[in-house]
Design an enzyme around this catalytic site. Structure first.
Site, PDB file in Angstrom:
ATOM      1  N   MET A  89       0.624  -1.079  -0.454  1.00  0.00           N
ATOM      2  CA  MET A  89      -0.316   0.221  -0.140  1.00  0.00           C
ATOM      3  C   MET A  89       0.940   1.044   0.029  1.00  0.00           C
ATOM      4  O   MET A  89      -0.176   1.973  -0.008  1.00  0.00           O
ATOM      5  CB  MET A  89      -1.026  -0.153   1.276  1.00  0.00           C
ATOM      6  CG  MET A  89      -2.137  -1.152   0.912  1.00  0.00           C
ATOM      7  SD  MET A  89      -3.082  -0.712   1.781  1.00  0.00           S
ATOM      8  CE  MET A  89      -2.823  -0.466   3.258  1.00  0.00           C
ATOM      9  N   GLY A  90       2.051   1.214  -0.518  1.00  0.00           N
ATOM     10  CA  GLY A  90       2.735   2.111  -0.671  1.00  0.00           C
ATOM     11  C   GLY A  90       3.858   3.192   1.319  1.00  0.00           C
ATOM     12  O   GLY A  90       3.589   2.020   1.967  1.00  0.00           O
ATOM     13  N   LEU A  97       6.740   3.217   1.381  1.00  0.00           N
ATOM     14  CA  LEU A  97       7.482   1.552   1.540  1.00  0.00           C
ATOM     15  C   LEU A  97       8.982   2.828   2.258  1.00  0.00           C
ATOM     16  O   LEU A  97       9.166   3.026   2.306  1.00  0.00           O
ATOM     17  CB  LEU A  97       8.024   1.643   0.371  1.00  0.00           C
ATOM     18  CG  LEU A  97       6.967   1.052  -0.817  1.00  0.00           C
ATOM     19  CD1 LEU A  97       8.049   1.095  -2.581  1.00  0.00           C
ATOM     20  CD2 LEU A  97       6.345   0.378  -0.714  1.00  0.00           C
ATOM     21  N   HIS A  98       9.196   1.067   3.736  1.00  0.00           N
ATOM     22  CA  HIS A  98      10.107   1.378   4.313  1.00  0.00           C
ATOM     23  C   HIS A  98      10.869   0.429   4.212  1.00  0.00           C
ATOM     24  O   HIS A  98      10.624  -0.700   3.487  1.00  0.00           O
ATOM     25  CB  HIS A  98       9.371   1.117   5.587  1.00  0.00           C
ATOM     26  CG  HIS A  98       8.136   0.300   6.366  1.00  0.00           C
ATOM     27  ND1 HIS A  98       8.511  -1.154   6.040  1.00  0.00           N
ATOM     28  CD2 HIS A  98       6.499   0.582   6.171  1.00  0.00           C
ATOM     29  CE1 HIS A  98       7.589  -1.866   6.286  1.00  0.00           C
ATOM     30  NE2 HIS A  98       5.768  -1.355   6.555  1.00  0.00           N
ATOM     31  N   HIS A 156       8.985  -3.344   3.578  1.00  0.00           N
ATOM     32  CA  HIS A 156       9.017  -3.938   2.118  1.00  0.00           C
ATOM     33  C   HIS A 156      10.032  -3.645   1.387  1.00  0.00           C
ATOM     34  O   HIS A 156       9.974  -5.222   0.304  1.00  0.00           O
ATOM     35  CB  HIS A 156       9.106  -2.754   1.556  1.00  0.00           C
ATOM     36  CG  HIS A 156       7.041  -1.376   2.114  1.00  0.00           C
ATOM     37  ND1 HIS A 156       6.623  -0.888   2.758  1.00  0.00           N
ATOM     38  CD2 HIS A 156       5.597  -2.594   2.139  1.00  0.00           C
ATOM     39  CE1 HIS A 156       5.285  -0.344   3.004  1.00  0.00           C
ATOM     40  NE2 HIS A 156       4.335  -1.685   3.207  1.00  0.00           N
ATOM     41  N   GLY A 213       5.171  -9.935   4.039  1.00  0.00           N
ATOM     42  CA  GLY A 213       6.046 -10.474   5.302  1.00  0.00           C
ATOM     43  C   GLY A 213       4.883 -11.045   6.882  1.00  0.00           C
ATOM     44  O   GLY A 213       3.767 -11.126   6.687  1.00  0.00           O
ATOM     45  N   LYS A 261       5.477  -9.256   9.816  1.00  0.00           N
ATOM     46  CA  LYS A 261       4.616  -8.587  10.320  1.00  0.00           C
ATOM     47  C   LYS A 261       2.906  -8.967  10.189  1.00  0.00           C
ATOM     48  O   LYS A 261       2.215  -9.002  11.322  1.00  0.00           O
ATOM     49  CB  LYS A 261       4.950  -6.845   9.561  1.00  0.00           C
ATOM     50  CG  LYS A 261       4.156  -5.946  10.089  1.00  0.00           C
ATOM     51  CD  LYS A 261       4.353  -5.700  11.719  1.00  0.00           C
ATOM     52  CE  LYS A 261       4.038  -4.033  11.824  1.00  0.00           C
ATOM     53  NZ  LYS A 261       2.515  -4.537  12.246  1.00  0.00           N
ATOM     54  N   GLN A 320      -2.403 -12.228   8.082  1.00  0.00           N
ATOM     55  CA  GLN A 320      -2.574 -12.228   6.396  1.00  0.00           C
ATOM     56  C   GLN A 320      -1.665 -12.712   5.666  1.00  0.00           C
ATOM     57  O   GLN A 320      -3.145 -13.934   4.766  1.00  0.00           O
ATOM     58  CB  GLN A 320      -2.120 -10.252   6.070  1.00  0.00           C
ATOM     59  CG  GLN A 320      -2.447 -10.370   4.452  1.00  0.00           C
ATOM     60  CD  GLN A 320      -1.794  -8.612   4.300  1.00  0.00           C
ATOM     61  OE1 GLN A 320      -2.838  -8.030   4.552  1.00  0.00           O
ATOM     62  NE2 GLN A 320      -0.808  -8.616   4.046  1.00  0.00           N
ATOM     63  N   SER A 344       6.318   0.000  10.061  1.00  0.00           N
ATOM     64  CA  SER A 344       4.698   0.031   9.708  1.00  0.00           C
ATOM     65  C   SER A 344       4.702   1.076   8.976  1.00  0.00           C
ATOM     66  O   SER A 344       5.199   1.938   9.591  1.00  0.00           O
ATOM     67  CB  SER A 344       3.491  -0.156  10.508  1.00  0.00           C
ATOM     68  OG  SER A 344       2.892  -0.348  10.094  1.00  0.00           O
TER      69      SER A 344
HETATM   70  P1  AMP Z   1       1.290  -2.943   4.052  1.00  0.00           P
HETATM   71  O1  AMP Z   1       2.210  -2.102   2.491  1.00  0.00           O
HETATM   72  O2  AMP Z   1       1.276  -2.673   4.798  1.00  0.00           O
HETATM   73  O3  AMP Z   1      -0.195  -3.550   3.488  1.00  0.00           O
HETATM   74  O4  AMP Z   1       2.320  -4.065   3.640  1.00  0.00           O
HETATM   75  C1  AMP Z   1       2.947  -4.895   1.935  1.00  0.00           C
HETATM   76  C2  AMP Z   1       3.774  -5.911   2.585  1.00  0.00           C
HETATM   77  O5  AMP Z   1       5.209  -5.928   3.309  1.00  0.00           O
HETATM   78  C3  AMP Z   1       3.284  -7.238   3.378  1.00  0.00           C
HETATM   79  O6  AMP Z   1       2.977  -8.438   3.190  1.00  0.00           O
HETATM   80  C4  AMP Z   1       3.108  -6.873   5.120  1.00  0.00           C
HETATM   81  O7  AMP Z   1       2.961  -7.569   5.556  1.00  0.00           O
HETATM   82  C5  AMP Z   1       5.072  -6.562   4.548  1.00  0.00           C
HETATM   83  N1  AMP Z   1       5.149  -5.388   5.490  1.00  0.00           N
HETATM   84  C6  AMP Z   1       4.988  -4.270   6.076  1.00  0.00           C
HETATM   85  N2  AMP Z   1       6.404  -4.656   7.013  1.00  0.00           N
HETATM   86  C7  AMP Z   1       6.608  -5.380   6.966  1.00  0.00           C
HETATM   87  C8  AMP Z   1       8.123  -5.240   8.062  1.00  0.00           C
HETATM   88  N3  AMP Z   1       7.813  -4.647   8.983  1.00  0.00           N
HETATM   89  N4  AMP Z   1       8.358  -6.703   7.662  1.00  0.00           N
HETATM   90  C9  AMP Z   1       8.701  -7.203   6.542  1.00  0.00           C
HETATM   91  N5  AMP Z   1       7.819  -6.767   6.428  1.00  0.00           N
HETATM   92  C10 AMP Z   1       6.569  -5.989   6.367  1.00  0.00           C
END
Ligand code: AMP
Length: 283
Positions: A30-31, A33-34, A37, A147, A149, A153, A185
């Site tokens: 969902m962008g 990005l850190h 991601h 992830g 995290k 999901q 996050s």
């Molecule tokens: P999101 O953008 O929050 O929907 O996350 C996209 C993907 O990145 C999902 O598969 C999350 O589980 C993964 N993700 C988010 N935060 C982390 C993290 N701290 N470490 C590893 N994967 C992550």
């Protein structure tokens, strides 16, 4: 790096890829990005010849009182990150591209998606499984990366892929944390330092649970008490759930054995934090 914004262009791009010659990996995001991601993208880069990242704040997975509007968005930084990570294609659809006005189909996983997060966010996983199904159908990747995290999901998506015979291999990647253990996050963008300090207790509670299991504790109720004690010591923090579960089914366990996941969710000032740790018990 190619940028595609429409489903039509994505389909055209995909048709040019011969699956016998190149394996495609997708990282749905969902962008904002850190490093979490990035670790998924790096894993995809190591595994696949062609790496696709999708960036889409998916309205379907937000509840009516949730933070869809204020969810952090930073496209130029996200694109810079994808370039740095040698991504081949970034898919950035608009909401009405994926959900035109006559859209009326959703994909839902049943019991696995109804417990834990599903109890507090009843429409969340349906939004996730619908968008992931659409992405996997559009990209038809050999691999997709998620992830730890968001461990529930991952379990829900693994079930979705199995139940619907989708031809994609789902890979779980470890949670990336700050040095003190706080899980990265996108939502951390609007967490104040004091909220962050209190929220760190969730990781500390899960770690205390993990340590208790390593020390030989096998009764889930005692491990859960240990974890709750760490959180109870913090003010202004509400526990949604803290549980010792079977890592595959996410069913709560009474006696701990095999691969266990410690799941936790808390609320601080209207912000929810989730985290988890996986513990493998040898005997
Ligand atoms: P999101 O953008 O929050 O929907 O996350 C996209 C993907 O990145 C999902 O598969 C999350 O589980 C993964 N993700 C988010 N935060 C982390 C993290 N701290 N470490 C590893 N994967 C992550």
């Amino acid at each position: 790096m190619r940028i595609i914004r429409t489903t039509q262009a994505l389909r055209t791009w995909r048709r040019r890829h011969d699956p016998l010659r190149t394996s495609i990996g997708v990282v749905p995001t969902m962008g904002a990005l850190h490093a979490g991601h990035r670790s998924l993208i790096k894993r995809a880069r190591r595994t696949c010849q062609t790496v696709v990242v999708s960036i889409f704040v998916n309205p379907l997975q937000f509840g009516p009182t949730e933070d869809y509007r204020r969810y952090p968005r930073d496209l130029s930084q996200d694109l810079a990150c994808c370039r740095e990570e040698n991504v081949d294609l970034v898919f950035i659809p608009k909401v009405d591209t994926l959900y035109p006005h006559d859209f009326q189909t959703t994909v839902a996983v049943k019991s696995l998606a109804q417990r834990w997060e599903g109890e507090y966010r009843p429409t969340h996983f349906q939004g996730v499984t619908t968008i992931v199904t659409k992405l996997l159908n559009l990209v038809r990747p050999a691999h997709a990366f998620f992830g730890q995290k968001d461990y529930q999901q991952f379990c829900v998506i693994r079930q979705l892929v199995k139940d619907l015979d989708l031809d994609t291999r789902i890979t779980l990647c470890p949670t990336i944390r700050d040095a003190d253990g706080f899980a990265l996050s996108s939502r951390n963008h609007y967490v104040t330092p004091s909220q962050r300090q209190r929220a760190l207790a969730l990781y500390q509670a899960l770690s205390a649970g993990k340590a208790a299991i390593a020390g030989g504790m096998r009764r889930a109720d005692l491990v859960e008490q240990k974890m709750a004690k760490v959180l109870d010591a913090r003010h202004g923090l509400a526990i949604d759930y803290l549980a010792c579960c079977d890592a595959r089914t996410l069913e709560p366990l009474a006696r701990l054995r095999g691969t266990v996941v410690l799941l936790g969710a808390i609320r601080i000032g209207g912000i929810r934090f989730i985290d988890n740790l996986i513990v493998r018990i040898r005997r």
